[in-house]
Design a protein around this motif. Structure first.
Motif, PDB file in Angstrom:
ATOM      1  N   PHE A 123       0.859  -1.138  -0.027  1.00 18.82           N
ATOM      2  CA  PHE A 123       0.013   0.145   0.004  1.00 18.82           C
ATOM      3  C   PHE A 123       0.748   1.253   0.035  1.00 18.82           C
ATOM      4  CE2 PHE A 123      -2.945  -3.070   1.857  1.00 18.82           C
ATOM      5  CZ  PHE A 123      -4.101  -3.037   1.007  1.00 18.82           C
ATOM      6  N   SER A 124       1.909   0.987   0.400  1.00 18.65           N
ATOM      7  CA  SER A 124       2.993   2.199   0.498  1.00 18.65           C
ATOM      8  C   SER A 124       4.346   1.846   0.300  1.00 18.65           C
ATOM      9  CB  SER A 124       2.762   3.078   1.711  1.00 18.65           C
ATOM     10  OG  SER A 124       3.183   2.161   3.016  1.00 18.65           O
ATOM     11  N   THR A 125       5.349   2.876   0.314  1.00 18.94           N
ATOM     12  CA  THR A 125       6.437   2.620   0.028  1.00 18.94           C
ATOM     13  C   THR A 125       7.565   3.895   0.869  1.00 18.94           C
ATOM     14  OG1 THR A 125       8.541   1.986  -1.053  1.00 18.94           O
ATOM     15  CG2 THR A 125       7.029   3.739  -1.934  1.00 18.94           C
ATOM     16  N   ARG A 126       8.565   3.603   1.372  1.00 16.30           N
ATOM     17  CA  ARG A 126       9.371   4.590   2.131  1.00 16.30           C
ATOM     18  C   ARG A 126      10.735   4.692   1.361  1.00 16.30           C
ATOM     19  NH1 ARG A 126       7.395   4.889   7.309  1.00 16.30           N
ATOM     20  NH2 ARG A 126       9.537   5.138   8.165  1.00 16.30           N
ATOM     21  N   GLU A 164      -1.497   8.213  -4.100  1.00 11.14           N
ATOM     22  CA  GLU A 164      -2.520   8.917  -3.575  1.00 11.14           C
ATOM     23  C   GLU A 164      -2.227  10.017  -2.610  1.00 11.14           C
ATOM     24  OE1 GLU A 164      -6.505   9.280  -1.997  1.00 11.14           O
ATOM     25  OE2 GLU A 164      -5.733   7.966  -3.352  1.00 11.14           O
ATOM     26  N   ASP A 165      -1.137   9.887  -1.991  1.00 13.36           N
ATOM     27  CA  ASP A 165      -0.510  11.012  -1.032  1.00 13.36           C
ATOM     28  C   ASP A 165       0.663  10.619  -0.673  1.00 13.36           C
ATOM     29  OD1 ASP A 165      -0.709  13.132   0.324  1.00 13.36           O
ATOM     30  OD2 ASP A 165      -1.973  12.335   1.995  1.00 13.36           O
ATOM     31  N   PHE A 166       1.597  11.786   0.039  1.00 13.14           N
ATOM     32  CA  PHE A 166       2.928  11.587   0.387  1.00 13.14           C
ATOM     33  C   PHE A 166       2.975  12.500   1.668  1.00 13.14           C
ATOM     34  CE2 PHE A 166       3.473  14.958  -2.447  1.00 13.14           C
ATOM     35  CZ  PHE A 166       4.423  15.656  -1.913  1.00 13.14           C
ATOM     36  N   VAL A 178       7.488   8.995   2.665  1.00 11.17           N
ATOM     37  CA  VAL A 178       6.352   7.901   2.635  1.00 11.17           C
ATOM     38  C   VAL A 178       5.338   8.188   1.564  1.00 11.17           C
ATOM     39  CG1 VAL A 178       4.678   6.779   4.157  1.00 11.17           C
ATOM     40  CG2 VAL A 178       6.648   7.701   5.187  1.00 11.17           C
ATOM     41  N   THR A 180       2.072   6.890  -0.467  1.00 15.47           N
ATOM     42  CA  THR A 180       1.055   5.931  -0.396  1.00 15.47           C
ATOM     43  C   THR A 180       0.312   5.805  -1.776  1.00 15.47           C
ATOM     44  OG1 THR A 180       0.650   6.674   1.959  1.00 15.47           O
ATOM     45  CG2 THR A 180      -1.225   5.631   0.913  1.00 15.47           C
ATOM     46  N   ARG A 182      -2.710   4.266  -4.652  1.00 10.14           N
ATOM     47  CA  ARG A 182      -4.323   4.520  -4.359  1.00 10.14           C
ATOM     48  C   ARG A 182      -4.949   3.032  -3.967  1.00 10.14           C
ATOM     49  NH1 ARG A 182      -6.240   9.068  -6.474  1.00 10.14           N
ATOM     50  NH2 ARG A 182      -4.581  10.403  -7.652  1.00 10.14           N
ATOM     51  N   ARG A 184      -3.924  -1.254  -3.148  1.00 10.52           N
ATOM     52  CA  ARG A 184      -2.795  -2.270  -2.830  1.00 10.52           C
ATOM     53  C   ARG A 184      -2.006  -2.579  -4.133  1.00 10.52           C
ATOM     54  NH1 ARG A 184      -3.071  -7.461   0.987  1.00 10.52           N
ATOM     55  NH2 ARG A 184      -1.099  -8.229   0.779  1.00 10.52           N
TER      56      ARG A 184
END
Length: 220
Positions: A123-126, A164-166, A178, A180, A182, A184
């Motif tokens: 769902f997200s990455t860093r 979607e966002d960061f 981070v 995110t 939209r 999975r």
């Protein structure tokens, strides 16, 4: 037959379906699994592992359809076949490219990150960010967009507008971006990150920014 799994990881035995009033019973057991699970055989007594050739064609095409995992043959019902199942851990590989432009009073970067996400979606990455850069922005690499790194069209199959966002988080002395998605996300996905740095003057040094995607198997 169907049985609910309360929690993962778990261990279970393959059930035996017995035919009544027969002299001999033998057969084949095909084991399928979701892409979101890792399954391992821990006990295989009284069975012989078989080739999975042809099994892939019989599987569904939807993301949640079971994928062929293993096939066993038994010559009698005196067998014990036990498995363990746990959530699959994503395997992530990242290729990145950065364009760094130094002007008299500013320095700017534009970096593209091409992700290959296998085994399970995320769902997200860093990503750790270089110090001092401001105005961080994250946006999608659009399909067939001219490549800012000089390669013509990107030619990369991407999910349109995956971000979607960061947010930027402080972790000790490090800044972590981070991102995110939209939904999975699995397979190939690309996005770009930009930022700028105000320089002290034309004679001031400028260091090329370095990024570190976290929790990945490979980054080139």
């Amino acid at each position: 037959l169907e049985e609910a799994i309360d929690a993962l990881p778990t261990e279970f035995s393959i059930p035996q379906v017995r035919a009544e009033n027969v002299v001999r019973q033998r057969g084949t057991i095909d084991i399928g699994k979701s892409r979101e699970l890792e399954v391992e055989t821990v006990t295989a007594d009284g069975v012989t592992q078989q080739s999975l050739v042809g099994a892939e064609e019989d599987s569904g095409t939807a993301a949640n359809d079971p994928r062929p995992h293993e096939r066993y043959r038994y010559l009698s019902l005196h067998f014990n076949l036990a498995l363990t199942a746990r959530e699959a851990e994503p395997l992530i590989e990242v290729d990145s490219a950065t364009r760094f432009v130094v002007d008299t009073d500013t320095a700017r970067f534009l970096s593209r990150f091409d992700y290959e996400i296998k085994r399970a979606g995320i769902f997200s990455t860093r990503i750790t960010l270089p110090d001092d850069f401001e105005g961080i922005d994250v946006f999608a690499t659009q399909r067939n967009e001219p490549d800012p790194f000089g390669g013509g069209n990107t030619g990369t199959t991407v999910i349109a507008d995956p971000v979607e966002d960061f947010v930027i988080e402080e972790e000790g002395d490090a800044r972590v971006l981070v991102v995110t998605f939209r939904n999975r996300t699995e397979g190939r996905v690309s996005f770009q990150v930009s930022g700028r740095l105000v320089r002290d003057g034309a004679e001031a040094s400028a260091t090329v920014p370095v990024f570190e995607p976290l929790g990945v198997e490979r980054h080139d």
